[in-house]
Design an enzyme around this catalytic site. Structure first.
Site, mmCIF file in Angstrom:
data_model
loop_
_atom_site.group_PDB
_atom_site.id
_atom_site.type_symbol
_atom_site.label_atom_id
_atom_site.label_comp_id
_atom_site.label_asym_id
_atom_site.label_seq_id
_atom_site.Cartn_x
_atom_site.Cartn_y
_atom_site.Cartn_z
ATOM 1 N N ASP A 1 0.828 -1.205 0.000
ATOM 2 C CA ASP A 1 0.000 0.000 0.000
ATOM 3 C C ASP A 1 0.863 1.255 0.000
ATOM 4 O O ASP A 1 2.094 1.208 0.038
ATOM 5 C CB ASP A 1 -0.925 0.015 1.225
ATOM 6 C CG ASP A 1 -1.814 -1.213 1.283
ATOM 7 O OD1 ASP A 1 -2.049 -1.810 0.218
ATOM 8 O OD2 ASP A 1 -2.261 -1.561 2.395
ATOM 9 N N TYR A 39 5.306 -10.196 6.681
ATOM 10 C CA TYR A 39 5.325 -8.754 6.906
ATOM 11 C C TYR A 39 5.768 -8.474 8.337
ATOM 12 O O TYR A 39 5.554 -9.280 9.252
ATOM 13 C CB TYR A 39 3.942 -8.141 6.676
ATOM 14 C CG TYR A 39 3.568 -7.935 5.228
ATOM 15 C CD1 TYR A 39 3.716 -6.697 4.615
ATOM 16 C CD2 TYR A 39 3.047 -8.983 4.476
ATOM 17 C CE1 TYR A 39 3.363 -6.501 3.290
ATOM 18 C CE2 TYR A 39 2.686 -8.802 3.142
ATOM 19 C CZ TYR A 39 2.851 -7.559 2.562
ATOM 20 O OH TYR A 39 2.508 -7.365 1.243
#
Length: 518
Positions: free
Chosen positions: A119, A175
């Protein structure tokens, strides 16, 4: 007299034993398609009349390993009119000779794929992209990096099969989210409702004035201004000094240079902070202002919060509720509960390490999953922090994962999130005899160096300068997120079950699709 003719026949050739077969030849071992070698079947021209012509090279299907710091970019995926990582990378590939002019701006023609679609503002240490590019002559990586900014760095490439896709063949993605230690302390950066609720109690909170707010009014930062005026009156021939006291309630603006008076006649009950100035008309800020938490995790004047074993055990227990296959429609946008893409498989989620960046302690939250949706990890972290700070039941996460429940989860700031590594376990097992392993092992040292020089300093300095997490914590309250009271409002017990009815329907465990990625 009859003549008899005697015919002698030779023995048939079929009765002879067959000749022995030749000894079997040893097969040549398969040669790995190495990324460091020049194309084996590159076209060379041996005609003496054309010896000066440039050699012709073939495209090669490769996987490219890179890292980037997401500050200033609108995400990884190319988007017309926006500054993205892919746009800069594609232009660098063209400038370095990897993409011909006819294919420029048309990624389908060179079979482009990415492992993860990060993002806006999100960084990456182990991103992998794939496609068909011209990698010859040697020096392709150096040419590529020469056309990229410092915050994007390509580590290398490896030859892959013609059917390889860094998106479809990626089994897992890891992540990391760095959350400041003070974010887990309920006394640090309290919201306005918590300050009001603490008035009159033993654990009285004061409004945090250390979070820069870029000159905007911060509701709830209140104080008293007391003005004492002296007048000389004559009483029975004697001069008497009489003092009159005037009290005004003021609201302040937080700036980097200090506090500015911007409003008067506000309710003093909004804060326990009292600024008293006893002068004859002049106004100045008093020194009685009690500051709250700062970057080192201090929660007030005398108390210090640390991420000890007790806090670690509780936070890991909260994060572990995400593990497994669940319906994450409440942890993304524009995805309905009935959509099969809402089901995602989380392999692990833990927070066992504390790192110090720019003098601020951060908890390192590592999540490994098959794939992730838009904002999913930031919302998972946001709700976990809310449960840790507000004392909401841990079963609130179980409720938010239900298919038939609509729940608004807080979204943590994007600055602390980065893609750590992509895994290709099944591909590596299948093609281990003919192709190189697709992993970050060969680039681990370079990736760690990039992380320490680009990503970590950005996360630490952003928190120190902008206080993005601190400002977000001020909004983390029941007024902005009423669903934090979901269990009480809907009469659901702390175990996630309705008090008078049957259990909340659970989500069946199924494998999540691997095509959709974060």
């Amino acid at each position: 007299m009859d003549e008899s003719i005697t015919t002698t026949t030779s023995p048939s050739s079929s009765s002879l034993p067959p000749p022995p077969p030749p000894p079997p030849e040893e097969p040549e071992p398969k040669k790995l398609k190495m990324s460091t070698t020049t194309s084996d079947d590159e076209t060379t021209n041996t005609d003496p009349n054309s010896i000066d012509r440039k050699p012709r090279y073939k495209r090669r299907k490769i996987a490219i390993f890179l890292a980037y710091c997401g500050v200033g970019y609108q995400g990884m995926q190319k988007n017309p009119g926006a500054k993205t990582i892919e746009a800069d990378l594609e232009e660098a590939l063209f400038q370095s000779g990897g993409i011909p002019e006819p294919d420029r701006g048309n990624p389908k023609r060179f079979d482009w794929a990415r492992s993860a679609r990060t993002d806006k503002g999100v960084s990456a240490v182990g991103q992998v992209v794939s496609g068909r590019f011209y990698v010859d002559p040697p020096g392709f990586i150096d040419r590529l990096n020469s056309h990229l900014p410092d915050q994007i760095r390509v580590f290398g490439f490896k030859r892959v099969t013609n059917s390889f896709s860094s998106k479809k063949f990626c089994d897992r993605r890891r992540y990391v989210y760095l959350i400041p230690v003070f974010a887990l302390d309920s006394n640090a950066h309290p919201d306005r409702e918590s300050v009001l609720a603490s008035l009159g109690s033993e654990n009285k909170l004061s409004k945090c004035l250390e979070c820069p707010d870029r000159g905007r009014k911060v509701l709830g930062v209140m104080g008293k201004r007391k003005i004492i005026e002296s007048k000389t009156l004559e009483v029975d021939g004697t001069d008497v000094v009489a003092q009159t006291e005037t009290t005004e309630n003021v609201e302040f603006v937080l700036n980097n240079d200090g506090i500015e008076n911007v409003n008067v006649e506000l309710e003093s009950k909004a804060s326990g902070v009292e600024l008293v100035v006893e002068t004859g008309g002049s106004e100045e800020m008093g020194s009685g202002l009690v500051k709250n938490s700062n970057g080192d995790g201090k929660a007030g004047k005398n108390s210090v919060f640390s991420y000890g074993e007790k806090e670690k055990e509780k936070f890991n227990r909260i994060l572990s509720r995400y593990v497994g296959t669940h319906n994450f429609h409440n942890f993304t946008t524009r995805t309905k509960a009935e959509d099969p893409a809402a089901k995602r498989f989380i392999i692990s989620f833990d927070a066992n390490t504390v790192v110090n960046v720019e003098g601020v302690d951060f908890v390192k939250c590592e999540v490994v999953g098959q794939s992730f949706m838009l904002h999913q990890i930031r919302k998972m972290v946001g709700l976990a922090v809310a449960v840790m700070r507000t004392g909401a039941p841990e079963s609130l996460i179980d409720v938010a994962l239900q298919k038939d429940v609509n729940f608004t989860a807080p979204t943590a700031p994007e600055v602390g999130l980065y893609l750590d590594e992509c895994f290709f376990t099944s591909y590596n097992q299948k093609w281990k005899d003919t192709h190189e392993e697709i992993s970050m092992k060969d680039y681990a040292e370079e990736a760690e160096d990039f992380k320490m020089k680009q990503i970590y300093p950005h996360i630490g300095s952003t928190e120190l300068k902008e206080g993005s997490v601190g400002i977000w914590l001020h909004s983390l309250n029941h007024r902005n997120y009423p669903d934090l009271n979901y269990l009480e409002a809907n009469k659901v017990g702390n175990n996630g079950l309705a008090e008078e009815t049957a259990a909340v329907p659970s989500v069946p465990v199924e494998s999540a699709p691997i095509e959709s990625i974060a």
